[in-house]
Design a protein around this motif. Structure first.
Motif, mmCIF file in Angstrom:
data_model
loop_
_atom_site.group_PDB
_atom_site.id
_atom_site.type_symbol
_atom_site.label_atom_id
_atom_site.label_comp_id
_atom_site.label_asym_id
_atom_site.label_seq_id
_atom_site.Cartn_x
_atom_site.Cartn_y
_atom_site.Cartn_z
ATOM 1 N N UNK A 243 53.959 33.524 49.219
ATOM 2 C CA UNK A 243 52.604 34.042 49.404
ATOM 3 C C UNK A 243 51.701 32.927 49.917
ATOM 4 N N UNK A 244 51.113 33.153 51.105
ATOM 5 C CA UNK A 244 50.158 32.209 51.659
ATOM 6 C C UNK A 244 48.743 32.649 51.356
ATOM 7 N N UNK A 245 47.910 32.725 52.384
ATOM 8 C CA UNK A 245 46.545 33.253 52.216
ATOM 9 C C UNK A 245 46.665 34.777 52.174
ATOM 10 N N UNK A 246 46.305 35.362 51.044
ATOM 11 C CA UNK A 246 46.539 36.790 50.815
ATOM 12 C C UNK A 246 45.245 37.463 50.388
ATOM 13 N N UNK A 247 44.771 38.419 51.203
ATOM 14 C CA UNK A 247 43.552 39.167 50.884
ATOM 15 C C UNK A 247 43.917 40.634 50.746
ATOM 16 N N UNK A 464 45.890 34.979 44.996
ATOM 17 C CA UNK A 464 45.544 36.149 45.806
ATOM 18 C C UNK A 464 44.077 36.492 45.600
ATOM 19 N N UNK A 465 43.390 36.859 46.678
ATOM 20 C CA UNK A 465 42.000 37.295 46.601
ATOM 21 C C UNK A 465 41.940 38.814 46.736
ATOM 22 N N UNK A 485 48.925 39.160 38.681
ATOM 23 C CA UNK A 485 49.027 37.900 39.423
ATOM 24 C C UNK A 485 48.064 36.879 38.816
ATOM 25 N N UNK A 486 48.501 36.158 37.783
ATOM 26 C CA UNK A 486 47.635 35.163 37.145
ATOM 27 C C UNK A 486 47.106 34.159 38.169
ATOM 28 N N UNK A 487 45.832 33.821 38.013
ATOM 29 C CA UNK A 487 45.213 32.887 38.938
ATOM 30 C C UNK A 487 44.569 33.547 40.133
ATOM 31 N N UNK A 488 44.742 34.881 40.282
ATOM 32 C CA UNK A 488 44.097 35.586 41.391
ATOM 33 C C UNK A 488 42.602 35.732 41.120
ATOM 34 N N UNK A 489 41.850 36.093 42.151
ATOM 35 C CA UNK A 489 40.410 36.265 42.021
ATOM 36 C C UNK A 489 39.960 37.618 42.528
ATOM 37 N N UNK A 520 39.959 28.429 47.888
ATOM 38 C CA UNK A 520 38.977 28.480 46.801
ATOM 39 C C UNK A 520 38.555 29.922 46.552
ATOM 40 N N UNK A 521 38.600 30.343 45.291
ATOM 41 C CA UNK A 521 38.232 31.703 44.913
ATOM 42 C C UNK A 521 36.762 31.761 44.518
#
Length: 558
Positions: A243-247, A464-465, A485-489, A520-521
């Motif tokens: 997973x890279x930049x994921x929106x 993940x955003x 997804x822990x750490x997602x925003x 950065x989230x």
């Protein structure tokens, strides 16, 4: 979702066809997808003037290459700032939606670019079975006019408040599954979301190889909306380390999607309708339902009265200036338009208010145009229909994904309609049409390695955003899905509609672009202010679009 308007196609379609061949002035570029060479490497060629295209050959089953191969179509819009920071794969929704439709329209693409910024190549990928990608999922292959005529006739004029109508719909949808089972071959088994997620990884690995980088370290950068959130979260579950930049925008309950009932979409639908009442009252004369002293409650009561009157006594249109033959409009036609209007308020709410005000006088001339009823079906010899329809891919992909988890009987179908009506008094009758019942007689089934079983808590390589509006009428499950997804925003913006680009917000775009730059989230509980004003008079030539094509009314497109 160019695009058809009938209630039925509203209930059916997620996007209309993208032409396989477009007339372009520059003859040095590929003019159709048949001119884009098929290659097992990622080979881009100039196409359609402003783009580059690739036709990537992939295995139908990566674990069993002997099954055969298919093609996956990609179209790339180069970043304005070069060298680009990377390729971001874009999915606008569906299943069955093609990003090509978005790319042909400068206004919609401009909104997408405004959100993501100018540093990334945006890559439209037709998922398996969709538009220019294989395998073939057209149950009426070679006969698009018959297909379009059938789809209108088979699934129109369904009234879930009638047991007789539900019985007919149950049998009709079963016949559709039987038909497709006879007209498609076994390659249809391999059109599903997990396989498409694997194709995304194949793209990233082939791109890395073409740039002299190790394929095993390649990551996927992605922006997906609506059904695209199912595709994106599936990828993140299958390949969390890639997973890279994921929106993830307009977040659906993907567990419910895989179960197959689509029963948890309308959680905020009536909240969105109530917002229509409030914004209309505040808009004053810009809203056709406004009268001196009008309140939101007044407008609600008037709409409720119109719906009840149309349920008891349908509205006829017999004016040859508007129809080619007499037409009867029911409460389902109006409910279908309401659902469409909720997707993109800045585009539809002004017209919706006018439709309702005319219906108060028993005048259906504007609604019949939105419903595109009263017109002769297209004849292939007179005006060739769209070669591609999203309806068959939507159904086949969704049915493969649910893997017969939801048992469809006439009783369970009636209960599903009742449950949706409990969720939304305004559009609950419309939502279940054309997804669930068609699965029961289909003979296709994905191989076990392409069946998605369950969501689990997964740590991803990059956070993940998740983004959405504060009121999304058909997908509002960002809390539930981000918890996997822990750490997602989570980033919300203060607006009504399906997908954040129903409006503009410097706040939203700045957070999104900062995430793409640095990962950065946004701070927790961030809600962005927007320019959302659904009854504002548009500037000359202005047009706002959502993640769903604006001219596809009445459908639960996803």
């Amino acid at each position: 979702m160019i695009y058809r308007y009938t209630v039925l196609s509203a209930l059916l379609a997620s996007a209309s066809a993208t032409p396989l061949a477009l007339k372009r002035a520059n003859l040095t570029t590929a003019q159709s997808w048949k001119d884009v060479p098929l290659s097992s490497d990622l080979t881009y060629v100039p196409c359609f003037d402003n783009f580059t295209c690739a036709n990537l050959e992939v295995p139908l089953d990566y674990d069993n290459p002997d099954v055969g191969t298919t093609n996956i179509a990609f179209i790339k819009y180069e970043a304005l700032n070069q060298p680009a920071k990377g390729d971001a794969i874009f999915n606008p929704g569906g299943p069955g939606g093609s990003p090509m439709n978005f790319f042909w329209d400068p206004s919609s693409y401009g909104l997408l670019r405004g959100l993501l910024g100018d540093d990334w190549n945006i890559v439209g990928m037709d998922p398996r079975g969709v538009n220019n990608s294989g395998p073939n999922l057209d149950c009426f292959d070679g006969h698009p006019a018959i297909r379009d005529f059938y789809e209108i006739q088979a699934f129109s004029d369904i009234d879930p408040r009638s047991s007789v109508s539900i019985s007919k719909y149950f049998e009709t949808s079963g016949a559709y599954g039987t038909w497709c089972s006879q007209t498609l071959n076994n390659t249809a088994n391999y059109a599903n979301t997990p396989a498409t997620a694997r194709d995304m990884l194949q793209y990233a690995e082939k791109l890395a190889e073409s740039q002299g980088e190790p394929s095993e370290e390649a990551v996927v950068n992605y922006y997906g909306a609506s059904y695209g959130t199912a595709l994106g979260t599936t990828f993140a579950q299958m390949f969390p380390e890639r997973v890279g930049k994921f929106i993830i925008d307009a977040v659906q309950d993907v567990e419910d999607y895989y179960f197959g009932s689509w029963s948890k979409n309308l959680l905020q639908a009536d909240e969105a309708v109530n917002a229509f009442f409030s914004y209309c009252a505040e808009a004053g004369p810009n809203c056709a339902l406004y009268r001196n002293g009008t309140t939101a409650d007044d407008i609600k009561q008037r709409l409720d009265t119109v719906l009840k009157n149309m349920e008891d006594s349908p509205v006829t249109v017999a004016d040859p200036n508007f129809v080619q033959f007499p037409v009867v409009l029911t409460h389902m036609d109006l409910r279908g338009l309401i659902l469409t209007a909720l997707y993109n308020p800045p585009v539809y709410w002004t017209s919706l208010a006018t439709v309702i005000s005319l219906l108060e006088e028993r005048n259906g001339t504007l609604l019949v145009q939105f419903a595109e009823k009263g017109k002769m079906p297209v004849a292939e010899c007179d005006n060739p229909p769209d070669t591609y329809s999203t309806i068959d891919p939507k159904l086949l992909i969704a049915c493969n994904d649910n893997n017969k988890r939801f048992t469809v009987t006439e009783e369970s179908l009636a209960a599903l309609f009742m449950g949706q009506r409990d969720l939304s008094e305004y559009v609950g009758d419309v939502w279940p049409i054309v997804i669930v019942p068609q699965c029961r007689n289909l003979r296709f089934a994905s191989p076990p390695n392409q069946v998605f079983n369950k969501f689990e808590v997964k740590e991803t390589k990059s956070p993940i955003l998740f983004i959405d509006n504060t009121i999304d009428p058909v997908t509002s499950s960002y809390d539930q899905m981000s918890a996997f997804f822990p750490g997602s925003g989570i980033l919300l913006q203060d607006a009504v509609g399906h997908g954040v680009i129903v409006t503009t917000s410097n706040c939203t775009s700045s957070y999104v672009q900062k995430y793409l730059e640095t990962l950065e989230l946004p701070p927790p509980d961030t809600v962005c202010e927007t320019d959302f004003d659904p009854f504002a008079a548009p500037a000359a030539g202005a047009e706002k679009r959502s993640v769903v094509p604006r001219t596809v009314p009445f459908s639960h497109r996803m």
